[in-house]
Design a protein around this motif. Structure first.
Motif, short mmCIF file in Angstrom:
data_model
loop_
_atom_site.label_atom_id
_atom_site.label_comp_id
_atom_site.label_asym_id
_atom_site.label_seq_id
_atom_site.Cartn_x
_atom_site.Cartn_y
_atom_site.Cartn_z
N PRO A 201 18.53 137.94 95.08
CA PRO A 201 18.13 139.36 94.97
C PRO A 201 16.78 139.57 94.27
CG PRO A 201 20.39 139.04 94.20
CD PRO A 201 19.83 137.68 94.46
N ASN A 202 16.40 138.67 93.37
CA ASN A 202 15.12 138.86 92.66
C ASN A 202 13.93 138.23 93.40
OD1 ASN A 202 16.29 136.36 92.12
ND2 ASN A 202 15.32 136.21 90.07
N ALA A 203 14.13 137.79 94.62
CA ALA A 203 13.01 137.26 95.41
C ALA A 203 12.18 138.42 95.94
CB ALA A 203 13.54 136.41 96.57
N LYS A 204 10.99 138.63 95.39
CA LYS A 204 10.14 139.76 95.77
C LYS A 204 8.90 139.31 96.52
CE LYS A 204 12.78 142.74 93.72
NZ LYS A 204 13.88 143.10 94.62
N ALA A 269 10.12 131.17 97.60
CA ALA A 269 10.45 132.53 97.19
C ALA A 269 10.31 132.65 95.68
CB ALA A 269 11.87 132.88 97.63
N GLY A 270 9.70 133.76 95.22
CA GLY A 270 9.51 133.98 93.78
C GLY A 270 9.63 135.45 93.43
N ASP A 271 9.50 135.77 92.14
CA ASP A 271 9.65 137.16 91.73
C ASP A 271 8.31 137.84 91.45
OD1 ASP A 271 9.01 135.81 89.45
OD2 ASP A 271 10.77 136.45 88.28
N GLN A 272 7.20 137.14 91.66
CA GLN A 272 5.88 137.77 91.50
C GLN A 272 4.85 136.96 92.31
OE1 GLN A 272 3.99 136.45 87.53
NE2 GLN A 272 6.12 136.87 86.97
#
Lengths: 426, 230
Positions: A201-204, A269-272
């Motif tokens: 879910p935190n993959a932005k 995939a990452g959060d930023q």
């Protein structure tokens, strides 16, 4: 044009000479065929030609067909002074010699940062890692077993027309606008691959990475990735060309070409965002106040008249076909207007051929030219109501140092002798 | 619109566009139809992820364990980098300058270097590790990448002390001078006036004059300079 048979050029010279002697004052033809125009029969018609008598090559003499030898000047060209080395450089699509909307694969401009990687598809791997439930490795055979789609999209380098910010620089639409191509891709929606690994879910953001000697990497927002991004293995019905990322590339519709990572080997995939070299030191837009925009992904609506243009001057008075291409990264092209008097009066051009989302469209103005000087411009409008700005309007908001995203209206000056040049008007 | 109404609408519209709408599945639709696992691909092994996942972010995520000083980097830089970037990072020929240029971003000819322009120090490490030296990528050790990063930051006065040891623990504290000058894409508000309802069609401007010509600049390659195809 040197692609014409030598006899035509000779006849043209003869005709031009005669016209000069007759004192017409214009070195231009009016009739459509030079030979025969003076009342003498055309030997190309009255005499049997070699190709009409002797057998040509048989089948399989050209197992992979290439263009006619008379088309050998229809090639990509580069501007050697532009970059330090040919391995990290760019060349340009010969827009002035193309028609319709599809760019032939061998003429699609190239931009590499570490040369062309030559990869046997059996040796290619695509990894998905980072914020996913299950990091995965795919082979090309895995990817070819996934559901696939066919889509036509333009790819424009953000630096297309980048040399023109300070005024007219390069004399030819190949050089001013040739960092674009339009291709039908076959590929797998990126969402299919991401679902297989399971995004957390935190993959932005995603980072796309190439297998070339530059290890090209760019960050991509997850909304775009899940919307219309493809992982493509074919272009125009056959495998990608090595210059275009064989065996696998990213297709990021409507967004700047640098994001379309070629020789794609990894998606993280990452959060930023990663703030890679290509999204900070390059492909950011330095404005007049010294600040810089970043993540300027979308390509604004733009158009260019490809004929006439400096490499394709007018040769005849009377009937002519004015043509060009238009595109928008925000949707479809709704309308293209053309002016012959430098923007005083405009007419809407005729768009012909498919009008597809984030694809080139082809436009025409069927023109009767009386030999008067013209200042030709085209202006694209897209489905969001965006209207391509003049260069002056663009410089007012961006200054002249932003390099990227120059979508200002181009002016071609057609002189009385048909010669055409890249000019700036005020 | 109901599904039937949509179909009718498309039929009434006729023409190629409507056909296109009906026949072309969107990427999302295809993805939705394949929802559920395809069972393709295999798990990526930790050793494989470690080999490829070398990327580094501004917050320091991804930095390998390692260290290096500008002093060590200087030696390495002269040996491996200076032939293109110059002894002091000034650039050779058209290869990029990576030092200097501070305060030139508003100038007529801005000099965009690591010190004058780059917003994040992590980009230097990430880029060196993945693509430098040009033509021999991924040949540097982690310690060498730390040393070279330290030297480049030292040339740009970001790291003042040539004996300062840059490592994975203190890296994220390095701040770049131009970092605050970057902001996100705001074209849709800053350039809102480019969205126009009715662009002018008649008598839109005064008679234009030519104020610049590409032929005067004379930098267009001759068509004969194109690649040979024979």
């Amino acid at each position: 044009m040197s692609g014409k048979p030598a006899t035509d050029i000779l006849n043209r010279r003869r005709f031009l000479g005669a016209a000069g002697l007759a004192g017409t004052g214009a070195a231009l033809g009016v009739a459509s065929a030079f030979a025969g125009a003076g009342g003498k029969p055309d030997p190309l018609i009255t005499e049997v030609q070699d190709w009409n008598r002797y057998l040509g090559d048989g089948v399989q003499s050209r197992p992979y067909g290439t263009p006619s030898k008379f088309e050998k000047d229809v090639v990509r060209r580069d501007v050697p002074w532009l970059t330090a080395s040919p391995e990290s450089s760019v060349n340009f699509t010969p827009l002035h010699r193309l028609d319709g909307i599809i760019t032939p694969s061998g003429l699609c401009f190239e931009r590499h940062h570490g040369g062309i990687a030559e990869i046997d598809p059996a040796d290619h791997r695509l990894m998905i890692n980072g914020l996913v439930d299950k990091p995965l490795v795919f082979t090309m055979e895995d990817i070819r077993r996934m559901p696939r789609v066919n889509k036509v999209y333009f790819l424009e380098c953000a630096a297309n027309s980048g040399m023109e910010w300070r005024g007219a620089q390069l004399n030819g639409c190949q050089f001013t606008h040739g960092m674009i191509h339009n291709v039908m891709y076959t590929g797998v929606p990126l969402k299919v691959l991401l679902d297989e690994a399971g995004l957390k879910p935190n993959a932005k953001w995603l980072m796309l990475e190439g297998a070339d000697a530059a290890g090209m990497n760019r960050s991509l927002p997850i909304e775009k990735a899940l919307n219309d991004v493809l992982i493509a293995f074919a272009m125009n019905g056959e495998a990608l060309r090595p210059e275009q990322g064989y065996p696998l590339r990213a297709v990021i519709p409507g967004w700047e070409g640098n994001l379309w990572v070629k020789w794609l080997r990894r998606i993280e995939a990452g959060d930023q965002p990663w703030q890679t070299r290509e999204e900070t030191s390059k492909y950011t837009d330095l404005l007049a106040d010294g600040r810089s925009r970043k993540h300027t992904f979308v390509m604004d609506a733009k158009s260019v008249v490809t004929n006439p243009s400096p490499q394709a001057p007018l040769k005849y008075k009377g009937r002519n076909v004015l043509t060009g291409v238009a595109w928008s990264g925000r949707g479809t092209v709704k309308r293209v207007d053309v002016t012959l008097d430098g923007g005083r009066n405009w007419q809407s051009a005729r768009i012909d051929g498919p009008v597809l989302d984030k694809s080139l469209v082809r436009f025409y103005v069927d023109l009767d030219w009386n030999g008067q000087e013209m200042m030709i411009q085209s202006r694209a409008m897209d489905s969001t109501g965006y209207v391509q700005p003049t260069k002056e309007e663009l410089r007012k908001v961006r200054g002249v140092n932003s390099i990227y995203h120059n979508n200002g209206i181009q002016t071609w000056l057609v002189r009385a002798d048909g010669e055409t040049e890249n000019v700036e008007i005020g | 619109m109901s599904r039937l109404a949509k179909l009718l609408f498309a039929v009434v519209l006729g023409g190629s566009l409507a056909t296109t709408l009906l026949l072309e599945a969107s990427a999302q639709q295809v993805a939705a139809r394949s929802s559920g696992k395809l069972g393709l691909g295999r798990p990526a092994l930790p050793e494989e992820i470690k080999a490829w996942d070398t990327d580094v972010r501004p917050d320091g995520k991804g930095l390998p364990v390692g260290k290096g000083t500008a002093k060590e980097g200087d030696v390495l830089f002269q040996e491996r980098c200076a032939s293109c970037h110059g002894e002091f990072g000034q650039g050779v020929g058209r290869y990029p300058a990576i030092a200097g240029g501070i305060g030139t971003l508003k100038a007529d000819r801005p000099d965009k270097t690591v010190g004058s322009f780059w917003p994040d120090a992590s980009t230097v490490f990430d880029y060196i590790k993945r693509s430098m030296p040009f033509g021999n990528a991924q040949s540097l050790t982690d310690d060498e990448a730390y040393s070279l990063t330290a030297y480049i930051l030292n040339m740009n006065d970001v790291i003042k002390d040539e004996n300062f040891e840059l490592n994975e623990k203190n890296f994220a504290s390095v701040k770049m001078p131009n970092a605050a000058a970057f902001y996100g894409d705001d074209r849709e508000t800053a350039e809102k006036h480019f969205w126009k309802k009715d662009p002018c069609m008649k008598d839109c401007r005064t008679a234009p004059k030519v104020i610049g010509r590409a032929v005067s600049v004379d930098v267009t390659p001759d068509s004969k300079a194109g690649p040979k195809v024979d």
